[in-house]
Structure formats: structure tokens, C-alpha cells
Motif scaffolding. Structure first.
Motif, PDB file in Angstrom:
ATOM      1  N   TRP A   1      -9.272 -26.222   6.427  1.00 16.75           N
ATOM      2  CA  TRP A   1      -9.693 -24.814   6.425  1.00 16.75           C
ATOM      3  C   TRP A   1      -8.489 -23.895   6.568  1.00 16.75           C
ATOM      4  O   TRP A   1      -7.594 -24.120   7.389  1.00 16.75           O
ATOM      5  N   ILE A   2      -8.483 -22.833   5.770  1.00 16.01           N
ATOM      6  CA  ILE A   2      -7.377 -21.879   5.734  1.00 16.01           C
ATOM      7  C   ILE A   2      -7.892 -20.494   6.121  1.00 16.01           C
ATOM      8  O   ILE A   2      -8.955 -20.062   5.679  1.00 16.01           O
ATOM      9  N   LEU A   3      -7.112 -19.812   6.949  1.00 17.02           N
ATOM     10  CA  LEU A   3      -7.431 -18.444   7.356  1.00 17.02           C
ATOM     11  C   LEU A   3      -6.229 -17.556   7.032  1.00 17.02           C
ATOM     12  O   LEU A   3      -5.094 -17.936   7.308  1.00 17.02           O
ATOM     13  N   SER A   4      -6.495 -16.399   6.439  1.00 21.47           N
ATOM     14  CA  SER A   4      -5.413 -15.518   5.986  1.00 21.47           C
ATOM     15  C   SER A   4      -5.279 -14.293   6.883  1.00 21.47           C
ATOM     16  O   SER A   4      -6.273 -13.675   7.277  1.00 21.47           O
ATOM     17  N   LEU A   5      -4.034 -13.960   7.175  1.00 17.71           N
ATOM     18  CA  LEU A   5      -3.685 -12.764   7.931  1.00 17.71           C
ATOM     19  C   LEU A   5      -2.793 -11.907   7.042  1.00 17.71           C
ATOM     20  O   LEU A   5      -1.828 -12.411   6.469  1.00 17.71           O
ATOM     21  N   VAL A   6      -3.128 -10.622   6.896  1.00 15.51           N
ATOM     22  CA  VAL A   6      -2.357  -9.756   5.998  1.00 15.51           C
ATOM     23  C   VAL A   6      -1.924  -8.487   6.711  1.00 15.51           C
ATOM     24  O   VAL A   6      -2.503  -8.081   7.731  1.00 15.51           O
ATOM     25  N   HIS A   7      -0.895  -7.863   6.157  1.00 13.53           N
ATOM     26  CA  HIS A   7      -0.338  -6.629   6.724  1.00 13.53           C
ATOM     27  C   HIS A   7       0.124  -5.735   5.575  1.00 13.53           C
ATOM     28  O   HIS A   7       0.910  -6.166   4.728  1.00 13.53           O
ATOM     29  N   PRO A   8      -0.350  -4.493   5.512  1.00 14.61           N
ATOM     30  CA  PRO A   8       0.109  -3.601   4.439  1.00 14.61           C
ATOM     31  C   PRO A   8       1.561  -3.197   4.640  1.00 14.61           C
ATOM     32  O   PRO A   8       2.024  -3.043   5.773  1.00 14.61           O
ATOM     33  N   ILE A   9       2.251  -3.016   3.537  1.00 14.02           N
ATOM     34  CA  ILE A   9       3.646  -2.546   3.558  1.00 14.02           C
ATOM     35  C   ILE A   9       3.681  -1.211   2.823  1.00 14.02           C
ATOM     36  O   ILE A   9       3.366  -1.149   1.626  1.00 14.02           O
ATOM     37  N   TYR A  10       4.053  -0.173   3.552  1.00 13.03           N
ATOM     38  CA  TYR A  10       4.063   1.165   2.966  1.00 13.03           C
ATOM     39  C   TYR A  10       5.487   1.627   2.679  1.00 13.03           C
ATOM     40  O   TYR A  10       6.407   1.379   3.458  1.00 13.03           O
ATOM     41  N   ASP A  11       5.624   2.304   1.553  1.00 13.75           N
ATOM     42  CA  ASP A  11       6.859   2.996   1.202  1.00 13.75           C
ATOM     43  C   ASP A  11       6.528   4.483   1.287  1.00 13.75           C
ATOM     44  O   ASP A  11       5.974   5.053   0.351  1.00 13.75           O
ATOM     45  N   GLY A  12       6.827   5.056   2.440  1.00 13.04           N
ATOM     46  CA  GLY A  12       6.356   6.420   2.692  1.00 13.04           C
ATOM     47  C   GLY A  12       4.847   6.403   2.867  1.00 13.04           C
ATOM     48  O   GLY A  12       4.306   5.669   3.704  1.00 13.04           O
ATOM     49  N   GLU A  13       4.151   7.153   2.032  1.00 13.21           N
ATOM     50  CA  GLU A  13       2.683   7.196   2.097  1.00 13.21           C
ATOM     51  C   GLU A  13       2.031   6.285   1.064  1.00 13.21           C
ATOM     52  O   GLU A  13       0.798   6.200   1.000  1.00 13.21           O
ATOM     53  N   GLU A  14       2.836   5.609   0.259  1.00 11.62           N
ATOM     54  CA  GLU A  14       2.307   4.753  -0.801  1.00 11.62           C
ATOM     55  C   GLU A  14       2.250   3.294  -0.362  1.00 11.62           C
ATOM     56  O   GLU A  14       3.196   2.778   0.244  1.00 11.62           O
ATOM     57  N   LEU A  15       1.140   2.638  -0.673  1.00 12.29           N
ATOM     58  CA  LEU A  15       1.031   1.212  -0.412  1.00 12.29           C
ATOM     59  C   LEU A  15       1.914   0.467  -1.408  1.00 12.29           C
ATOM     60  O   LEU A  15       1.625   0.433  -2.602  1.00 12.29           O
TER      61      LEU A  15
END
Length: 337
Positions: A199-213
Motif C-alpha cells: 500500500w502506498i500513501l502520497s504526501l504533496v506540497h505546492p510550490i509557489y513562484d510568487g502567487e503562481e502555482l
């Protein structure tokens, strides 16, 4: 008089019926507290892993602040491409990731610049994976449709270059609409790894450049071994299920008591990793036992915390406590001794 006699018979039958109806056995509060503590320990461990990914995310965003200087004096690019895919092969160079510039990219030239800009992530991804034994892979998927996955894998024979990576939950669950706090997100749907890692579980984190994803950073963890480490050390018969009723982990006896298929070598982990494993075979709602299916409905759909078995000769009761940070449930099974 006959009417009154009929009432007496009815009342007598009613008393008899009530007196014989089963009542729920009282479950000591310490049983529930033990399970809550066990869940808290697991979630604390998950929070530690999340903090480590948060550190990688901060470094990633730091790179973006230095974009102009990095692109002005770039390091030698170790990657070459044939169409969408980098040409390096798995096992060829352990320091490299697999890179894909997917066909839906809005700007191929900018995507290639992004590759150069983010090449420094390879060493960071490698260090993260080596220090986290449950990490299967670390990756970045960007708005420019650049996918970087460490360690390298056979991307060309697995991935369709025409997919839009932003349409997948490991990307959009981190976007502003789904994640307005811009923090770490556990993807609620675990899945069974086709390569046999369980079983696999994913953890994610957004990376922003200023206000843009700019991109979404992620890591896939194997959770079966991790959870079974906790369960194995605890007295009692436990299983852990997701919100669909799939058994994610559990003790062999507990699983077999619930009228599931035989386990390979009496070990669920080995069963999951076998070639013929089917998730649907180990779902509570697909149990051969009507009462087990009823228990699943009570715990997962009706959010009850206690179930009494009346028909199963080997089962007495079960109790359930939900996880806080993800849609999973820890269930303790009490067999008839």
C-alpha cells in the motif's frame, strides 16, 4: 373478558421478547483510549515525515527566487531527451531522476529551462529518500508539464506522454482551490503499488513562484510495513481499513476471522505483494460473512464505534476508532475464546 385475556398474552409475549433480545456489551473506555493512542502515535510519525518534505519544499521555493542567476550561469545539464522522455535508464546513474516534458506543455522551451533550473533537486531528492526508508519515490510535477521522479524508472514504457499532469489528484489536491493554506496535503486515497511494494500513501506540497502555482512536490510512502510494525507490538487483533472498506493492514488472525480469503504464508503483507492480489478480495463489504458486511456498514457509513456479533461462532464483538488526519479506521476484533 376474552379481550382482556388477549391483552395479557400480548404483554407476556412482549416481556419475553424484550427479555431475550441481545444488548450491547459494555466496552471499557480504556479499550478506545488505547486505540486512540495507537492512532496518535502513527499520525505523529506521519507528521515527522511531513516536516521533512516541508524542508525540501522550502529549498525548492528558494531555488525559484534565484532563477535568473541559475539560468544565467547554468551547470552542465546531465539530461538528454528523445521526444518527451529523458534518455537515462533506471540503474544507469543512481544520481539522476526520470524526466518527462509532457506533450501538453504550453511552452517546450520554457519547460527545458525549467529542467535546468531544477536539476539541483536530484541530490535533494536522493538525500530525502535515503533518510526515509518508507519513501518509494520523490517527485515534482509542474504547471509547465515537467515531471521529475527520483529514483529513475522505466517512464517511457509506463507513462503516456499525452497526459495532463495537472488533472491528477496528486497535483490538483495541492492547488489553491483544494489547498488554500498552501501547506502539506495527504492524498486521501491510498493505492496498491503495481511493482509489489504494498500500500502506498502520497504526501504533496505546492510550490509557489510568487502567487503562481509553479509545481507540486510529492513523495510516495509504503505504509504497510510501517503500520504493521505498530500493530504487531500491540496485544489484540487489529485491522486498519480505508473509507471504502479495503484492508490496508492487519494481523493475520483478525483478517481470517472476518471471512476473507486465505493469506499467503499467514501474512497479509506477503499477500498484498503477491502477483494475484486483488484489492476487492480483501474488502469488508465483500466478506463472505453477512455480519462482517453489516459491521462495515455500521463503522464506515453510520460512524458507530461498537458492533456485537450474534451469528458468527468465532467472533464476539468489534470496536472502531477513526483516524484524525486521513479517512482510515482502526478496528479491534474480539474473538470468542
Amino acid at each position: 373478558m376474552r379481550f382482556l385475556k388477549g391483552i395479557q398474552v400480548f404483554l407476556s409475549a412482549s416481556v419475553l421478547f424484550v427479555g431475550c433480545s441481545p444488548s450491547l456489551e459494555k466496552v471499557p473506555e480504556e479499550n478506545f483510549q488505547k486505540m486512540r493512542s495507537l492512532i496518535q502515535d502513527m499520525e505523529t510519525k506521519g507528521a515527522v515525515m511531513a516536516e521533512k518534505l516541508d524542508t525540501v519544499a522550502h529549498f525548492y521555493e528558494y531555488i525559484l527566487t534565484k532563477k535568473d542567476s541559475i539560468l544565467k550561469n547554468p551547470r552542465t545539464n546531465p539530461y538528454k531527451f528523445e521526444g518527451a522522455f529523458s534518455t537515462n535508464l533506471p540503474g544507469q546513474d543512481s544520481t539522476l531522476s526520470s524526466l518527462i516534458i509532457l506533450n501538453p506543455t504550453p511552452n517546450r522551451q520554457k519547460a527545458e529551462e525549467e529542467v535546468i533550473l531544477t536539476n539541483v533537486l536530484d541530490s535533494v531528492f536522493a538525500a530525502f529518500k535515503s533518510s526515509n526508508r518508507m519513501a518509494v519515490q520523490v517527485y515534482s510535477n509542474s504547471a509547465m508539464q515537467v515531471s521529475r521522479v527520483y529514483p529513475a524508472y522505466d517512464a517511457k514504457n509506463i507513462i503516456d506522454a499525452n497526459i495532463d499532469v495537472t488533472k491528477f489528484n496528486f497535483y490538483y489536491e495541492a492547488d489553491l482551490e483544494h489547498n488554500p493554506t498552501k501547506g502539506l496535503v495527504w492524498i486521501p486515497e491510498a493505492y496498491v503499488d503495481p511493482a509489489g511494494k504494498g500500500w502506498i500513501l502520497s504526501l504533496v506540497h505546492p510550490i509557489y513562484d510568487g502567487e503562481e502555482l509553479f509545481a507540486v512536490l510529492g513523495v510516495d510512502f509504503t505504509v504497510t510495513d510501517f503500520i504493521e510494525e505498530y500493530l504487531a507490538s500491540e496485544p489484540g487483533e487489529y485491522i486498519l481499513v480505508n473509507s471504502n472498506g479495503d484492508i490496508v493492514a492487519g494481523k493475520a488472525e483478525a483478517i481470517e476471522l472476518l471471512s476473507m480469503p486465505p493469506l499467503k504464508n499467514h501474512v497479509y503483507r506477503e499477500t498484498v505483494q503477491s502477483d494475484n492480489f486483488r484489492i476487492s478480495d480483501f474488502n469488508l463489504f465483500n466478506s463472505k460473512s453477512r455480519e462482517v458486511r453489516k459491521m462495515a456498514q455500521g463503522f464506515l457509513l453510520e460512524k458507530s464505534e461498537h458492533f456485537e456479533f450474534q451469528e458468527e461462532a468465532n467472533l464476539r464483538k468489534a470496536i472502531c476508532v477513526p483516524f484524525v488526519s486521513i479517512g482510515w479506521f482502526l478496528i479491534e476484533i474480539f474473538p470468542n475464546n
